[in-house]
Design an enzyme around this catalytic site. Sequence first.
Site, short mmCIF file in Angstrom:
data_model
loop_
_atom_site.label_atom_id
_atom_site.label_comp_id
_atom_site.label_asym_id
_atom_site.label_seq_id
_atom_site.Cartn_x
_atom_site.Cartn_y
_atom_site.Cartn_z
N THR A 37 -7.35 -1.65 -3.69
CA THR A 37 -8.69 -2.32 -3.87
C THR A 37 -9.54 -1.14 -4.21
O THR A 37 -9.60 -0.02 -3.59
CB THR A 37 -9.61 -2.89 -2.71
N GLU B 91 -15.05 -3.52 -2.50
CA GLU B 91 -13.72 -3.21 -2.90
C GLU B 91 -13.20 -4.32 -3.85
O GLU B 91 -13.03 -5.45 -3.43
CB GLU B 91 -12.66 -3.35 -1.70
P1 ADP Z 1 -8.85 3.32 -1.14
O1 ADP Z 1 -8.89 3.02 0.39
O2 ADP Z 1 -8.91 5.05 -1.52
O3 ADP Z 1 -9.56 2.46 -1.79
P2 ADP Z 1 -6.69 1.68 -1.79
O4 ADP Z 1 -5.26 1.63 -0.98
O5 ADP Z 1 -7.55 0.59 -1.49
O6 ADP Z 1 -7.40 2.99 -1.44
O7 ADP Z 1 -6.11 1.77 -3.20
C1 ADP Z 1 -7.14 1.76 -4.14
C2 ADP Z 1 -6.96 2.60 -5.66
O8 ADP Z 1 -5.77 2.32 -6.11
C3 ADP Z 1 -7.97 2.33 -6.60
O9 ADP Z 1 -8.91 3.20 -6.28
C4 ADP Z 1 -7.36 2.63 -7.70
O10 ADP Z 1 -7.33 4.03 -8.21
C5 ADP Z 1 -5.70 2.34 -7.36
N1 ADP Z 1 -5.31 1.11 -8.05
C6 ADP Z 1 -4.21 0.86 -8.65
N2 ADP Z 1 -4.01 -0.47 -9.03
C7 ADP Z 1 -5.09 -1.02 -8.61
C8 ADP Z 1 -5.60 -2.36 -8.82
N3 ADP Z 1 -4.80 -3.25 -9.44
N4 ADP Z 1 -6.70 -2.96 -8.41
C9 ADP Z 1 -7.64 -2.05 -7.71
N5 ADP Z 1 -7.25 -0.55 -7.95
C10 ADP Z 1 -6.00 -0.16 -7.98
MG MG Z 2 -9.58 0.18 -1.28
#
Ligand code: ADP
Ligand code: MG
Length: 152
Positions: A34, A85
């Site tokens: 997300t 998110e």
């Molecule tokens: P965080 O806690 O840092 O948000 P996540 O595990 O939720 O980490 O992963 C989010 C990150 O993954 C986003 O910020 C983006 O850079 C990347 N990402 C890759 N594919 C997607 C997708 N389909 N939707 C949203 N984010 C994605």
């Molecule tokens: Mg996230």
Amino acid sequence: MSVVRCITKLPVCRIEGTVVHGFKRGSTLLDCPTANICTDHIQDAIKGFKKGVYYGWASLHGTVYKMVANIGVNPSFGNEHISVEVHLLHEFSQDFYDENLKVLILGSIRTESKFSSLDELKTAIHEDCGIAEKLLDDQEYSSYKSDSFFMG
Ligand code: ADP
Ligand code: MG
């Protein structure tokens, strides 16, 4: 626990912000990354939302994707602050931290609830995505893919 959903069309809401780092649970625990949006400048816009799961469109680098968004505190994990998110319904080959994301919310799917197991939460998220994927093909929603908010 069964998930209670109530698909509700809402007044259109347009928000945008920089993609920031979160706790990385989306990609590591939930099989659903997300993109967390910086909420500093959108406090007024998000305070009108109930904590829950929403559907709509989001634009990244000029391309518009279907999306599912969670606005809330992730009660299954007990966060302190409200986060926005956005899961884009698309497979990306790279992360896009620090990029600008435009998000157009069209309706809600369910309120945020605390799940007793990770598997239940994962199943609910998977179903939310399937629902949004189908809903957004309806003409009343698909027309927003070319909303002027996404232009320029
Ligand atoms: P965080 O806690 O840092 O948000 P996540 O595990 O939720 O980490 O992963 C989010 C990150 O993954 C986003 O910020 C983006 O850079 C990347 N990402 C890759 N594919 C997607 C997708 N389909 N939707 C949203 N984010 C994605
Ligand atoms: Mg996230």
